[in-house]
Design a protein around this motif. Structure first.
Motif, PDB file in Angstrom:
ATOM      1  N   ASN A 243       6.513   3.575  -0.262  1.00  0.00           N
ATOM      2  CA  ASN A 243       7.030   3.577   1.103  1.00  0.00           C
ATOM      3  C   ASN A 243       8.194   4.567   1.198  1.00  0.00           C
ATOM      4  OD1 ASN A 243       8.326   2.782   3.607  1.00  0.00           O
ATOM      5  ND2 ASN A 243       7.273   0.810   3.432  1.00  0.00           N
ATOM      6  N   PRO A 244       8.208   5.400   2.230  1.00  0.00           N
ATOM      7  CA  PRO A 244       9.314   6.356   2.359  1.00  0.00           C
ATOM      8  C   PRO A 244      10.664   5.660   2.516  1.00  0.00           C
ATOM      9  CG  PRO A 244       7.559   6.850   3.934  1.00  0.00           C
ATOM     10  CD  PRO A 244       7.226   5.547   3.315  1.00  0.00           C
ATOM     11  N   LEU A 245      10.688   4.430   3.020  1.00  0.00           N
ATOM     12  CA  LEU A 245      11.936   3.708   3.250  1.00  0.00           C
ATOM     13  C   LEU A 245      12.083   2.579   2.240  1.00  0.00           C
ATOM     14  CD1 LEU A 245      11.987   3.223   7.132  1.00  0.00           C
ATOM     15  CD2 LEU A 245      13.044   5.041   5.793  1.00  0.00           C
ATOM     16  N   LYS A 246      13.330   2.345   1.818  1.00  0.00           N
ATOM     17  CA  LYS A 246      13.595   1.181   0.960  1.00  0.00           C
ATOM     18  C   LYS A 246      13.760  -0.019   1.870  1.00  0.00           C
ATOM     19  CE  LYS A 246      14.971   2.122  -3.579  1.00  0.00           C
ATOM     20  NZ  LYS A 246      16.033   2.746  -4.331  1.00  0.00           N
ATOM     21  N   ALA A 359      -0.631  -1.522   5.322  1.00  0.00           N
ATOM     22  CA  ALA A 359      -0.614  -1.761   6.778  1.00  0.00           C
ATOM     23  C   ALA A 359      -0.443  -0.422   7.486  1.00  0.00           C
ATOM     24  CB  ALA A 359       0.448  -2.799   7.128  1.00  0.00           C
ATOM     25  N   MET A 360       0.385  -0.391   8.522  1.00  0.00           N
ATOM     26  CA  MET A 360       0.372   0.761   9.421  1.00  0.00           C
ATOM     27  C   MET A 360       0.868   2.072   8.803  1.00  0.00           C
ATOM     28  SD  MET A 360      -1.017  -0.433  12.085  1.00  0.00           S
ATOM     29  CE  MET A 360      -1.919  -1.462  10.945  1.00  0.00           C
ATOM     30  N   GLY A 361       1.606   1.976   7.685  1.00  0.00           N
ATOM     31  CA  GLY A 361       2.060   3.207   7.033  1.00  0.00           C
ATOM     32  C   GLY A 361       0.897   4.040   6.511  1.00  0.00           C
ATOM     33  N   ARG A 396      -3.360  -7.610   8.232  1.00  0.00           N
ATOM     34  CA  ARG A 396      -3.577  -7.490   9.688  1.00  0.00           C
ATOM     35  C   ARG A 396      -2.310  -7.768  10.465  1.00  0.00           C
ATOM     36  NH1 ARG A 396      -8.596  -5.086  10.546  1.00  0.00           N
ATOM     37  NH2 ARG A 396      -9.499  -5.435   8.513  1.00  0.00           N
ATOM     38  N   GLY A 397      -2.308  -7.309  11.685  1.00  0.00           N
ATOM     39  CA  GLY A 397      -1.146  -7.460  12.531  1.00  0.00           C
ATOM     40  C   GLY A 397      -1.206  -8.680  13.406  1.00  0.00           C
ATOM     41  N   HIS A 398      -1.894  -8.562  14.543  1.00  0.00           N
ATOM     42  CA  HIS A 398      -1.988  -9.659  15.492  1.00  0.00           C
ATOM     43  C   HIS A 398      -2.685 -10.858  14.871  1.00  0.00           C
ATOM     44  CE1 HIS A 398      -0.488  -8.816  19.457  1.00  0.00           C
ATOM     45  NE2 HIS A 398      -0.995  -7.596  19.465  1.00  0.00           N
ATOM     46  N   SER A 399      -2.270 -12.054  15.329  1.00  0.00           N
ATOM     47  CA  SER A 399      -2.722 -13.276  14.689  1.00  0.00           C
ATOM     48  C   SER A 399      -4.230 -13.514  14.763  1.00  0.00           C
ATOM     49  CB  SER A 399      -1.988 -14.463  15.294  1.00  0.00           C
ATOM     50  OG  SER A 399      -2.079 -14.397  16.698  1.00  0.00           O
TER      51      SER A 399
HETATM   52  N1  LIG Z   1       7.935  -9.505  13.598  1.00  0.00           N
HETATM   53  C1  LIG Z   1       6.878  -8.738  13.790  1.00  0.00           C
HETATM   54  N2  LIG Z   1       5.742  -8.993  13.128  1.00  0.00           N
HETATM   55  C2  LIG Z   1       4.660  -8.197  13.315  1.00  0.00           C
HETATM   56  C3  LIG Z   1       4.657  -7.149  14.264  1.00  0.00           C
HETATM   57  C4  LIG Z   1       5.885  -6.882  14.932  1.00  0.00           C
HETATM   58  O1  LIG Z   1       6.008  -5.929  15.710  1.00  0.00           O
HETATM   59  N3  LIG Z   1       6.960  -7.709  14.672  1.00  0.00           N
HETATM   60  N4  LIG Z   1       3.514  -6.447  14.530  1.00  0.00           N
HETATM   61  C5  LIG Z   1       2.265  -6.974  14.043  1.00  0.00           C
HETATM   62  C6  LIG Z   1       1.257  -5.925  14.015  1.00  0.00           C
HETATM   63  S1  LIG Z   1       0.225  -5.760  15.366  1.00  0.00           S
HETATM   64  C7  LIG Z   1       1.061  -5.164  12.920  1.00  0.00           C
HETATM   65  S2  LIG Z   1      -0.201  -4.037  12.883  1.00  0.00           S
HETATM   66  C8  LIG Z   1       1.836  -5.341  11.696  1.00  0.00           C
HETATM   67  C9  LIG Z   1       2.571  -4.045  11.324  1.00  0.00           C
HETATM   68  O2  LIG Z   1       3.221  -4.181  10.115  1.00  0.00           O
HETATM   69  P1  LIG Z   1       3.768  -2.876   9.353  1.00  0.00           P
HETATM   70  O3  LIG Z   1       2.696  -1.931   9.059  1.00  0.00           O
HETATM   71  O4  LIG Z   1       4.610  -3.362   8.237  1.00  0.00           O
HETATM   72  O5  LIG Z   1       4.702  -2.242  10.530  1.00  0.00           O
HETATM   73  P2  LIG Z   1       5.473  -0.885  10.759  1.00  0.00           P
HETATM   74  O6  LIG Z   1       6.834  -1.142  11.242  1.00  0.00           O
HETATM   75  O7  LIG Z   1       4.649  -0.031  11.595  1.00  0.00           O
HETATM   76  O8  LIG Z   1       5.720  -0.396   9.285  1.00  0.00           O
HETATM   77  C10 LIG Z   1       5.090   0.532   8.632  1.00  0.00           C
HETATM   78  C11 LIG Z   1       5.697   0.698   7.232  1.00  0.00           C
HETATM   79  O9  LIG Z   1       5.033   1.820   6.682  1.00  0.00           O
HETATM   80  C12 LIG Z   1       5.965   2.739   6.161  1.00  0.00           C
HETATM   81  N5  LIG Z   1       5.349   4.077   6.287  1.00  0.00           N
HETATM   82  C13 LIG Z   1       5.328   4.888   7.367  1.00  0.00           C
HETATM   83  N6  LIG Z   1       4.654   6.014   7.100  1.00  0.00           N
HETATM   84  C14 LIG Z   1       4.222   5.916   5.815  1.00  0.00           C
HETATM   85  C15 LIG Z   1       3.453   6.769   4.965  1.00  0.00           C
HETATM   86  O10 LIG Z   1       3.041   7.864   5.317  1.00  0.00           O
HETATM   87  N7  LIG Z   1       3.166   6.298   3.720  1.00  0.00           N
HETATM   88  C16 LIG Z   1       3.617   5.084   3.273  1.00  0.00           C
HETATM   89  N8  LIG Z   1       3.275   4.728   2.039  1.00  0.00           N
HETATM   90  N9  LIG Z   1       4.362   4.287   4.041  1.00  0.00           N
HETATM   91  C17 LIG Z   1       4.658   4.683   5.304  1.00  0.00           C
HETATM   92  C18 LIG Z   1       7.224   2.534   6.968  1.00  0.00           C
HETATM   93  O11 LIG Z   1       8.375   2.975   6.276  1.00  0.00           O
HETATM   94  C19 LIG Z   1       7.196   1.026   7.198  1.00  0.00           C
HETATM   95  O12 LIG Z   1       7.801   0.348   6.143  1.00  0.00           O
HETATM   96  O13 LIG Z   1       2.821  -6.357  11.818  1.00  0.00           O
HETATM   97  C20 LIG Z   1       2.452  -7.497  12.623  1.00  0.00           C
HETATM   98  N10 LIG Z   1       3.542  -8.433  12.574  1.00  0.00           N
END
Ligand SMILES: Nc1nc2c(c(=O)[nH]1)N[C@H]1C(S)=C(S)[C@@H](COP(=O)(O)OP(=O)(O)OC[C@H]3O[C@@H](n4cnc5c(=O)[nH]c(N)nc54)[C@H](O)[C@@H]3O)O[C@H]1N2
Ligand SMILES: Nc1nc2c(c(=O)[nH]1)N[C@H]1C(S)=C(S)[C@@H](COP(=O)(O)OP(=O)(O)OC[C@H]3O[C@@H](n4cnc5c(=O)[nH]c(N)nc54)[C@H](O)[C@@H]3O)O[C@H]1N2
Ligand SMILES: [Mo]
Length: 744
Positions: A243-246, A359-361, A396-399
């Protein structure tokens, strides 16, 4: 506004304090107890937060997290938005308010309508609203002139009825939030393994030797995953984060249910933290594959020869491709040290029970599908799929986003799914693929006069290219939103705009046959019941299945489906699902037994269900950017105080950002390189095609992020995401790798 040092651990007593503070702002202590006690318990309410699965043994202290409490507080709030609110606030007025403010106003409790030229929404009766929708739908030239969006909080029952109605009406135009989320995972996993879902179960975490976490921030977005990681570590697993961020939540977990956690003596999670540059995961994975193949020349057992021979296809061409890679230039791309990467190579060589989570990264890049296919290559090489303690884990994201897909919410339904609908219900479903989110926006933009309806969600703020998307929605002839809370999508309506307020996860649903139960599917393919325990303040709210059935009945009539009887008793909806969806046979009976069951998953047992019946090695491309020296690569991420477009507060505690969302996280070297003054606001902009997009007034926060990379928050910076910047093969907006420039 305050900027502090980022935290180095997550959860603990602080999380309990923050969640309770947020809950008390929305409701009384008695109500808090009423909504939280059954949360994620057997027979209780499924948390509307994320799709992380529940453990077999549920904690009596409460089986929920800080952000689950926030989600519940947002929905079960005592505040209401009645018609007088809308007469007081015009659309222009509301557009000038922040998403945070809109959400804080309370629950929608009355159906509302607005017509072009009018300044305010006014109330309308349910009957009039349903009739208006039916008459507009029936006046369309062709069914494909209608677009039906779905967000992933919708129950299985509502989702099934929605797609059934829409297909009888005659279109597959069913874009959903998945298109912006895990679509890339679905495409990659279907192609390589034959199922668009993950293969692991929660139990596998406790048998794993190595857990890789790519592009995910579970401390904020899936906090209950931290308990699973803690337990896995106690059983001896190593955790590696890419992950780019700690992210604080991946460094250390202070389990709030344990004394040592409360005292801050938590569990260190990441054994190795690889701060890869944005979208260089394919480069990193190719290095790992290259090195493992090299090592395997010396000791054959490093890779799983038997598995590769018996269960996979394409190994030789895959090896030939990996051999051509240039190790040094790949390392340079990742921005990582060779010594760090070699630690991972060593662990990968020695361990065979490997789980890869993401996930979304990984899913929101132009080459997102390649990212995930490359992970599959790694797991296949190690034979780490379909056995205890190993496999794929797209989180997954949404429940219920996974359940919605199982129910047929998809613009590209399989032939088998449509054939079964045809034989079960005796109608000919449309066979032409429908539009996904990006295609829907383009269609509404280019051809004014479409019908747009959304079952939950906030299409405008979730989608890329906010201004372009707003215009697309404003050009529709009718926009209809089935929602619990007011959001920005309601403020950019079509010729006629309707808001239909519905009951949410926490609300009691009562129909003719009595109280009703709904079902959802979690991230690991387990289906279970959910029901609400709060009686709504008003008897004017209807459930989602009720609203959909009413619209269906008035639009297409009751010849094929007896909609009214389904409203009366939701067991009848499940009876239809039993007949039409594989894995849901005897649905009601299975629920009556334990209230929970697992769906079939071939790859979990090494039965690969793709077109070739074997797991597929693939050859994947490295991302091909031409970055100018003054360009930066931007990822749009979530803060700790939001659920997608719902903003709970203005803090991102773990990252040390307080009181604002208008920030850009930057490496100090980039601040110097661009000669920026951190005390002055900065503008981010880009030009794509002939369009310039910009976001003004962002606060620079110096942060530990790789050089050339920046992070901003979604949805504020969605304005900067060109609709054309999307993943190859999955069409998912590339919201984690957008080229931008800046000036002060
Ligand atoms: N409290 C809370 N819970 C949620 C959500 C919310 O908004 N709030 N959303 C829900 C939904 S729909 C979803 S899909 C999930 C999302 O959950 P996550 O995917 O955890 O959400 P993001 O904040 O988009 O975080 C993406 C992570 O990927 C990293 N990242 C970004 N680009 C890259 C890359 O190129 N490579 C790598 N290796 N890492 C990268 C970022 O630094 C970050 O840590 O969470 C679900 N749960
Ligand atoms: N730039 C950028 N854009 C992104 C992302 C990103 O990381 N970066 N992430 C993408 C992802 S992963 C996703 S999943 C999408 C999310 O896109 P959506 O799912 O469309 O957005 P949400 O913010 O989850 O939707 C919130 C709204 O849903 C409604 N709602 C809440 N609960 C219920 C309910 O029970 N029933 C009904 N009918 N309505 C309800 C409320 O009115 C609320 O305002 O956004 C995507 N957009
Ligand atoms: Mo998502």
């Amino acid at each position: 506004m305050k900027i502090k040092e980022p935290q180095k651990s997550a959860a603990g007593l602080e999380a309990v304090f923050h969640s309770m503070r947020m809950a008390l702002k929305s409701m009384s202590p008695v109500k808090i107890w009423k909504v939280l006690a059954p949360l994620n318990q057997k027979g209780g309410t499924d948390c509307p937060g994320c799709a992380w699965p529940d453990p077999d043994h549920r904690s009596n202290l409460g089986e929920f997290c800080e952000n689950g409490v926030k989600a519940i507080a947002e929905e079960a709030t005592d505040r209401n938005l009645d018609a007088s609110f809308f007469s007081k606030h015009s659309i222009t007025d509301l557009r000038n308010q922040s998403d945070y403010w809109l959400g804080q106003q309370g629950r929608l409790i009355s159906p509302m309508i607005i017509r072009k030229g009018q300044k305010n929404y006014s109330s309308i009766s349910w009957d009039e609203a349903f009739d208006l929708i039916a008459s507009r739908l029936n006046q369309l030239k062709i069914p494909d002139d209608a677009i039906f969006y779905t967000s992933g909080r919708t129950s299985n029952e509502a989702a099934f009825l929605y797609q059934l109605f829409i297909r009888i009406f005659g279109t597959n135009n069913l874009p959903d939030c998945s298109n912006m989320c895990h679509e890339s995972s679905g495409v990659a996993l279907n192609h390589t393994l034959g199922i668009g879902k993950g293969t692991v179960k929660l139990e596998d975490f406790y048998h794993a030797e190595l857990i890789l976490i790519f592009g995910q921030n579970p401390g904020t977005n899936h906090p209950r995953m931290l308990s699973a990681l803690e337990k896995a570590k106690k059983q001896g697993a190593k955790v590696v984060v890419i992950n780019p961020l700690k992210e604080a939540g991946l460094l250390k977990f202070n389990n709030p249910q344990e004394v040592y956690g409360i005292l801050g003596r938590g569990t260190d999670l990441a054994d190795l933290y690889l701060q890869v540059k944005i979208n260089e995961d394919v480069a990193l994975l190719k290095i790992l594959l290259f090195r493992l193949l090299e090592e395997a020349k010396e000791s054959l057992e490093i890779i799983d020869q038997d598995f590769i021979t018996q269960k996979t296809e394409g190994f030789d061409t895959f090896v030939a491709d990996i051999k051509t890679q240039d190790y040094q230039s790949l390392v340079k791309r990742t921005g990582l040290e060779v010594s760090q990467i070699e630690i991972l190579v060593d662990w990968l060589s020695k361990k065979n029970k490997i789980i890869a989570c993401w996930a979304m990264g990984l899913t929101q890049h132009v080459n997102a599908v390649d990212n995930i296919q490359e992970i599959v290559n790694l797991l296949l090489l190690k034979g780490s799929i379909g056995k205890k303690g190993a496999g794929t884990c797209p989180v997954r994201g949404h429940s219920n986003v996974q359940g919605d897909r199982s129910m047929g919410i998809w613009e590209k339904p399989s032939k088998q799914f449509l054939d079964t609908l045809a034989t079960t219900f005796g109608f000919e479903p449309p066979r032409k693929h429908g539009v996904d989110v990006v295609q829907a926006i383009n269609l509404m933009h280019k051809e004014p006069g479409k019908y747009f309806m959304s079952l939950g969600g906030n299409f405008l703020s979730a989608a890329p290219d906010t201004n372009y998307t707003a215009k697309a929605l404003e050009q529709t002839q009718m926009s209809v939103h089935i929602s619990t809370k007011l959001n920005r999508s309601h403020l950019h309506h079509g010729e006629i705009g309707l808001i239909l307020p519905c009951l949410g996860r926490t609300d009691v649903i009562v129909e003719k046959s009595g109280p009703q139960t709904l079902t959802v599917e979690n991230s690991m393919g387990t289906v279970h019941t959910t029901k609400g325990f709060v009686k709504s303040h008003t008897n004017r709210l209807l459930s989602e299945p009720h609203i959909i059935s009413q619209i269906a009945s008035r639009t297409i009539g009751d010849d094929i489906v007896d909609w009214q009887s389904l409203i009366d008793d939701y067991d009848r909806i499940r009876r239809l699902i039993s007949k039409a969806v594989v894995g849901f046979e005897s649905f009601n009976e299975k629920l009556k037994k334990d209230g929970i069951f697992d769906l079939p998953n071939g790859p979990r047992n090494q039965q690969f269900t793709n077109d070739i019946g074997k797991a597929r090695f693939t050859i994947n491309e490295l991302p091909d950017y031409q970055m100018d020296p003054d360009e930066l690569l931007m990822m749009t991420i979530r803060s700790h105080d939001q659920f997608n477009t719902t903003i709970y507060g203005l803090d991102d505690r773990y990252r040390g950002v307080f009181g604002t969302r208008k920030v850009v996280l930057m490496n100090e070297a980039d601040v110097e390189k661009h000669d920026l003054d951190v005390d002055w606001p900065v503008t981010l902009y880009n030009t794509h095609g002939d369009k310039k997009r910009e976001v003004l007034g962002l606060k620079i926060v110096i942060y530990e992020i790789p050089k050339g990379c920046i992070a901003t928050y979604f949805p504020e910076c969605n304005v900067l995401i060109p609709l054309e910047s999307k993943a190859r093969k999955s069409n998912t907006p590339a919201s984690k790798s957008i080229k931008v420039r800046l000036f002060q």
